[in-house]
Design an enzyme around this catalytic site. Structure first.
Site, mmCIF file in Angstrom:
data_model
loop_
_atom_site.group_PDB
_atom_site.id
_atom_site.type_symbol
_atom_site.label_atom_id
_atom_site.label_comp_id
_atom_site.label_asym_id
_atom_site.label_seq_id
_atom_site.Cartn_x
_atom_site.Cartn_y
_atom_site.Cartn_z
ATOM 1 N N GLU A 100 -119.872 -11.986 1.258
ATOM 2 C CA GLU A 100 -119.227 -11.983 -0.051
ATOM 3 C C GLU A 100 -118.144 -13.055 -0.120
ATOM 4 O O GLU A 100 -117.459 -13.310 0.867
ATOM 5 C CB GLU A 100 -118.614 -10.597 -0.314
ATOM 6 C CG GLU A 100 -118.226 -10.359 -1.766
ATOM 7 C CD GLU A 100 -118.020 -8.868 -2.041
ATOM 8 O OE1 GLU A 100 -118.953 -8.073 -1.764
ATOM 9 O OE2 GLU A 100 -116.937 -8.500 -2.513
ATOM 10 N N GLU A 153 -110.716 -12.405 -7.207
ATOM 11 C CA GLU A 153 -110.377 -11.098 -7.750
ATOM 12 C C GLU A 153 -108.966 -11.103 -8.327
ATOM 13 O O GLU A 153 -108.003 -11.435 -7.616
ATOM 14 C CB GLU A 153 -110.441 -10.025 -6.661
ATOM 15 C CG GLU A 153 -111.799 -9.887 -6.003
ATOM 16 C CD GLU A 153 -111.775 -8.898 -4.853
ATOM 17 O OE1 GLU A 153 -112.525 -7.912 -4.900
ATOM 18 O OE2 GLU A 153 -111.001 -9.123 -3.886
ATOM 19 N N ASP A 203 -115.048 -13.922 -2.883
ATOM 20 C CA ASP A 203 -114.419 -13.266 -4.029
ATOM 21 C C ASP A 203 -113.319 -14.080 -4.696
ATOM 22 O O ASP A 203 -112.484 -14.692 -4.013
ATOM 23 C CB ASP A 203 -113.766 -11.947 -3.589
ATOM 24 C CG ASP A 203 -114.752 -10.960 -3.005
ATOM 25 O OD1 ASP A 203 -115.886 -10.893 -3.503
ATOM 26 O OD2 ASP A 203 -114.376 -10.253 -2.049
#
Length: 293
Positions: A113, A117, A115
């Site tokens: 992953e 965010e 990210d």
């Protein structure tokens, strides 16, 4: 008097926090990628009843019943993945609004992953943009180790749309805000770099247990719905089935990877003035799982 002092402090913070932007990076990767309509590259993933699409501008929201998310139609083994986002103002503690790459559905329990965010906040405090890279291959095979670097921004992300992007190729990951590189994560070993194909996602969800000051402030549904707005969707890269001759994306004008001297200077300015957390500098972390530090 105490209330007046508090209001003055908030006003001074707001006026000073966004007073100066970074030096020009000199190169703008987003200008090399054409925007697409949402339906050209993405589909609703969950919470479709919490989504509206208006002339290719997508709004997704979280309320007490559900959040919402979307996913790219295709998977990629490298590429430039960008979107313009506008965040909700006011009390948003506990709420995550994000854009990221993942292969969780294809490799459950063993996924990678990358990210971008936004961690929700309380009035008078800025949003935190958390960047993260993680892969199951890091650590001891059972532990997923986060590689978080967090930033405040030189502008208020609730006032207008701004461009956020992840550039991922076989040698590096670069996070960009309005084409300014804010972080570069280099491939130093296969064990500390995501290599499996991924999809692009966006979502809004309740992460009250950790999102705002370590979970101190929770989502408060008196302020629902919490809305994230997305437009100017951009994807350019090598799809999973692309031939070996497919040329990976580059963030620099040299097209050979890395960043130019001017881009490094812009990134250094951001990290010097707006970086608020770096996992490599956290003495509380067990760095045997992060050998790149």
């Amino acid at each position: 008097m105490a209330l007046l002092g508090f209001l003055l402090m908030v006003l001074l913070y707001s006026s000073s926090s966004y007073a100066q932007g970074p030096p020009s990076p000199g190169y703008y990767p987003s200008s090399r990628v054409r925007s697409m309509g949402f339906s050209q590259g993405f589909r609703s993933r969950w919470g479709s009843q919490h989504q509206t699409l208006d002339q290719n501008s997508l709004s997704i929201w979280l309320d007490r019943s559900s959040g919402s998310g979307f996913k790219s139609i295709n998977s990629y083994k490298s590429g430039y993945f960008g979107v313009a986002m506008k965040l909700q103002a006011g009390y948003t503690a506990g709420v995550i609004t994000c854009f990221y790459l993942s292969n969780n559905e294809a490799y459950p329990g063993d996924h990678d992953e990358i990210d971008l965010e936004f961690l929700g906040t309380t009035p008078g405090k800025p949003y935190t943009l958390q960047t993260n890279v993680w892969m199951k291959g890091s650590g001891d095979g059972t532990t997923v180790t986060g590689r978080e670097m967090k930033f405040h921004l030189w502008f208020d992300p609730t006032k207008d749309f701004h461009n956020y992007a992840i550039l991922w190729n076989p040698s590096e990951i670069i996070f960009l805000v309005d084409d300014v590189p804010i972080r570069r994560y280099a491939r130093k070993s296969d064990e500390t770099f995501p290599l499996k194909p991924m999809w692009a996602y966006g979502s809004i969800w309740d992460a009250s247990s950790w999102a705002t000051e370590g979970g101190k402030y929770k989502a408060d549904y008196r302020y629902q719905p919490f809305v994230g707005k997305y437009n100017s969707f951009k994807i350019a890269g090598c799809g999973t089935s692309a031939p070996a001759s497919c040329r990976p994306a580059s963030a620099s004008p040299a097209r050979t990877g890395g960043l130019s001297r001017q881009q490094y200077a812009a990134m250094a300015w951001v990290q010097r003035n707006y970086k608020v957390y770096d996992y490599c500098q956290d003495s509380r972390r067990d760095h045997k799982h992060t050998p790149e530090c």
